[in-house]
Design an enzyme around this catalytic site. Structure first.
Site, short mmCIF file in Angstrom:
data_model
loop_
_atom_site.label_atom_id
_atom_site.label_comp_id
_atom_site.label_asym_id
_atom_site.label_seq_id
_atom_site.Cartn_x
_atom_site.Cartn_y
_atom_site.Cartn_z
N TYR A 173 2.80 1.12 0.11
CA TYR A 173 2.47 1.44 1.50
C TYR A 173 2.55 2.95 1.70
CZ TYR A 173 2.65 1.22 6.61
OH TYR A 173 2.40 1.40 7.94
N THR A 175 4.03 5.12 3.46
CA THR A 175 5.28 5.87 3.60
C THR A 175 6.25 5.65 2.44
OG1 THR A 175 6.25 4.09 4.91
CG2 THR A 175 5.13 5.86 6.12
N LYS A 176 5.85 4.89 1.43
CA LYS A 176 6.75 4.62 0.32
C LYS A 176 6.68 5.74 -0.72
CE LYS A 176 8.09 0.70 2.05
NZ LYS A 176 9.43 0.56 2.63
N LEU A 177 7.45 5.56 -1.80
CA LEU A 177 7.54 6.59 -2.84
C LEU A 177 6.17 6.98 -3.36
CD1 LEU A 177 9.12 8.32 -4.91
CD2 LEU A 177 9.25 6.27 -6.35
N GLY A 179 3.03 6.49 -2.01
CA GLY A 179 2.21 6.09 -0.87
C GLY A 179 0.74 6.07 -1.21
#
Length: 342
Positions: A173, A175-177, A179
């Site tokens: 997603y 906003t993840k590591l 992204g």
């Protein structure tokens, strides 16, 4: 204002999306297959099944782990509510477990006690903010572990992941590591489960089943996922470089949450007493956020998670963050420190 997070796509990645459109093949094609191969290689696991999101990756892992309606699953009390939602979607019960004092990850000894008390066989751990959780202790107690690596993982000397869960999940997603898009992957070593994993994500079954949902990954997300995994070690290194700059600041090095070694810097999180005041003080210059929102009705039962929800704040640390912007972040913090000293 400096944003908390920023995702950047290069022209080469945009070209990949154009290629998907030109191909006319949008689901479970060559890019998804390539993403699965690269994910298995990067995480050094035998099997990888791509799905439509990180939540679906957790859900599929739970099914493969044998979770059914009525099962009890241990979940960190300090975690995203999406983790709980994946458990609840199977009709299973969420058993919250407090985190260790002053830390961000699940208290493994309490988790083992809760598992015995509630006859639970499965525990979900999150490597919160990129700080590795103690998976091996949980496994040594006979628990099946779903290790959520969406924030990060332990790393070896070459910055490659060291994962220990029976099932490892990664969300990509924005906003993840790593992204990228709405995309998730389940990684495991038991090759006997691969056919079941792939069949469950299709959404079709001879006998109707609530376990079998359409969780297929699309080619657009797969293409962006491939691009991010190609750059994965570079992304980890860039985040480490930015963390090193923050760690040179006395206030930040003193208040940073978690060990600074053997981790990925998905988030640079600090613990402060007057969190709301800090947020308000720097709001016009930099976006500092509470990294996780509470979902428990009675946080008093989970004192360490309650403290984390109240005191933990996350600073910008994305790969494209420039040094001058980090200097602005630290300048804003100095303003806050001067203000509370008055």
């Amino acid at each position: 204002m400096i944003p908390h997070n920023q995702i950047v796509f290069a022209n080469a990645e945009k070209q990949l999306l154009h290629d998907v459109v030109q191909s006319g093949f949008f689901t479970q094609g060559k890019y998804v297959a390539d993403f699965e191969a690269k994910a298995a290689s990067f995480y050094r696991r035998k099997c990888a099944t791509a799905v439509s999101s990180g939540s679906m990756a957790i859900r599929l892992s739970l099914i493969l782990a044998g979770v059914k309606a009525g099962s009890n699953v241990i979940v960190p009390a300090y975690s995203c509510s999406a983790v709980c939602n994946s458990v609840l979607s199977l009709g299973a019960n969420v058993i919250p477990c407090d985190i260790a004092e002053g830390e961000a990850n699940i208290d493994v000894l309490k988790a083992i006690q809760l598992a015995e008390q509630h006859h639970a066989n499965v525990v979900i751990v999150v490597n919160t903010f990129g700080i590795p959780a103690d998976v091996t202790t949980l496994k040594s107690a006979g628990l099946t572990v779903v290790e959520d690596c969406s924030h990060g993982f332990a790393i070896d000397g070459d910055s490659f992941p060291q994962t220990y869960g029976d099932f490892v999940i990664q969300s990509l997603y924005a906003t993840k590591l790593f992204g990228a898009a709405e995309l998730g992957v389940v990684l495991f070593d038991d090759e006997a489960l691969l056919d079941s994993a792939n069949r469950l994500r299709e959404g079709y079954s001879q006998t109707p089943s609530g376990e079998c949902l359409n969780m297929k990954a699309n080619e657009f997300s797969g293409a962006l996922g491939v691009a991010k995994l190609v750059e994965a070690t570079s992304i980890v290194a860039q985040r480490q470089a930015r963390a090193n700059i923050y760690l040179e600041n006395e206030f930040l090095s003193r208040h940073v949450v978690g060990s600074v070694n053997n981790r990925v810097w998905y988030r640079f999180v600090i613990a402060v007493e007057q969190a709301d005041k800090l947020i308000d003080c720097v709001a016009s210059r930099v976006q500092i956020l509470r990294p996780i929102s509470p979902w428990l009705k009675d946080l008093n039962k989970f004192p360490h998670a309650s403290t984390a929800y109240r005191r933990y704040l996350s600073l910008p640390i994305y790969p494209s963050l420039e040094e001058e912007h980090q200097a602005e972040v630290m300048s804003a913090l100095d303003t806050y420190l001067q203000d509370i000293a008055l």
